[in-house]
Design an enzyme around this catalytic site. Structure first.
Site, PDB file in Angstrom:
ATOM      1  CG  ASP A  49      -0.433  -0.164   2.060  1.00  0.00           C
ATOM      2  OD1 ASP A  49       1.043  -0.584   2.477  1.00  0.00           O
ATOM      3  OD2 ASP A  49      -1.044   0.168   3.561  1.00  0.00           O
ATOM      4  CB  SER A  50       4.208   1.396   0.572  1.00  0.00           C
ATOM      5  OG  SER A  50       4.864   1.098  -0.961  1.00  0.00           O
ATOM      6  CG  ASP A  88       0.490  -4.111   1.812  1.00  0.00           C
ATOM      7  OD1 ASP A  88       0.278  -4.965   2.571  1.00  0.00           O
ATOM      8  OD2 ASP A  88       0.763  -3.298   2.260  1.00  0.00           O
ATOM      9  CE  LYS A 118       3.312  -5.696   3.738  1.00  0.00           C
ATOM     10  NZ  LYS A 118       2.636  -4.690   4.696  1.00  0.00           N
ATOM     11  CD  GLU A 120       0.549  -1.240   8.305  1.00  0.00           C
ATOM     12  OE1 GLU A 120       0.283  -0.670   8.481  1.00  0.00           O
ATOM     13  OE2 GLU A 120       1.245  -1.355   6.908  1.00  0.00           O
ATOM     14  CD  GLU A 187       8.161  -0.493   6.747  1.00  0.00           C
ATOM     15  OE1 GLU A 187       6.995  -0.978   7.246  1.00  0.00           O
ATOM     16  OE2 GLU A 187       7.906   0.594   6.573  1.00  0.00           O
TER      17      GLU A 187
HETATM   18  O1  KIV Z   1       3.796  -1.213   1.705  1.00  0.00           O
HETATM   19  C1  KIV Z   1       4.824  -1.556   1.788  1.00  0.00           C
HETATM   20  O2  KIV Z   1       5.625  -1.373   0.501  1.00  0.00           O
HETATM   21  C2  KIV Z   1       5.294  -2.503   3.061  1.00  0.00           C
HETATM   22  C3  KIV Z   1       7.011  -2.259   2.805  1.00  0.00           C
HETATM   23  C4  KIV Z   1       7.534  -1.637   3.121  1.00  0.00           C
HETATM   24  C5  KIV Z   1       7.057  -3.762   3.135  1.00  0.00           C
HETATM   25  O3  KIV Z   1       4.897  -2.755   3.500  1.00  0.00           O
END
Ligand code: KIV
Length: 267
Positions: A49-50, A88, A118, A120, A187
């Site tokens: 989600d970055s 994510d 994924k 969090e 992280e």
């Molecule tokens: O969103 C993302 O890119 C991440 C990575 C930095 C692990 O969660």
């Protein structure tokens, strides 16, 4: 079903089985063309989600939606054949209840074809992770610096730099491992703590491999955290290429005969 001779895509159990073995290579990708470039080198491609910050210029990952993740997840699946693609779950799509998490995860798996999702969070997500895993959703967990909790954490800071603070991180990592996550991202965590967690838990953790945001390691991000190594600096090359193009268009040096379509010979 794969036919004889085709390369099989890696699965969550394959990554889980790498615990303590050859380090796992992981990078983020949000597009088909970068996924294609990464695929022959990476075991895991994360559609993180970055993308909200990297692609859309947002300040945080909080505004990212499930539809955004699904759109880019599909692009990455189209561009890759070998790596395990993990998508994510964005903020607000899984925290309210385990049922909400399942409905969102089911959309992601059905609409992208990816192999895992994924989430969090440590202990607070353990029940949800177990619920998803029991229902056939492979889950990568994510503890330490969790950017979706940025408003509670107060900033993008390294975690666990004082051993007196290690207890909750250890409990988080143990909880997600016991809940059935196949791997966990640690992280921005102090290295001795990350190493200790990697030794203690049975699933693949950050120190069984590494993950970076692609644009950070290519030199395309203005600011990067300490844990990023810039393997190249593409920013100036792109700047030069675009400046050359702009100059040639303005001076009519581009296009030349080799770039235009002549009429057919018979016409
Ligand atoms: O969103 C993302 O890119 C991440 C990575 C930095 C692990 O969660």
């Amino acid at each position: 079903m794969s036919t004889h001779g085709e390369q099989r895509r890696l699965t969550a159990p394959d990554i889980r089985a790498r615990k303590g073995g050859e380090p796992i290579v992981a990078l983020t990708s949000y597009h088909a063309h970068t996924a294609r470039l990464l695929d022959k080198h990476c075991d895991v491609i994360l559609v993180g989600d970055s993308l909200g910050m990297v692609m859309h210029g947002l300040e945080t990952t909080l505004p990212v939606t499930l539809d955004m993740m699904i759109l880019q997840g599909r692009a990455v699946m189209r561009g890759s054949q070998h790596a395990l693609v993990v998508v994510d779950m964005p903020f607000g799509s899984y925290e309210a209840s385990k049922e909400q998490a399942f409905m969102s995860a089911a959309r992601v798996l059905k609409e992208t074809g990816c192999g895992a999702i994924k989430v969090e969070g440590g202990r607070r997500m353990a029940e949800t992770i177990a619920f998803l895993v029991e229902r056939g959703v492979p889950v990568m967990a994510h503890v330490g610096l969790t950017p979706q909790a940025i408003n509670s954490l107060g900033g993008f800071r390294a975690q666990g730099r004082d051993p007196a603070d290690w207890g909750p991180f250890e409990e988080d990592a143990r909880a997600v491992a016991a809940a059935g996550a196949f791997s966990v991202v640690l992280e921005a965590m102090a290295e001795p703590l990350a190493a200790r967690l990697t030794r203690e838990i049975a699933i693949s953790a950050a120190c069984d491999g590494q993950i970076l945001v692609l644009e950070d390691m290519l030199g395309l991000s203005a600011r990067v955290p300490k844990f990023v190594k810039r393997y190249t600096d593409l920013g100036p090359s792109i700047d030069k290429a675009v400046a050359d193009y702009a100059r040639e268009v303005r001076s009519r040096a581009f296009p030349t005969a080799e770039h235009v379509y002549p009429l057919k010979k018979t016409v």
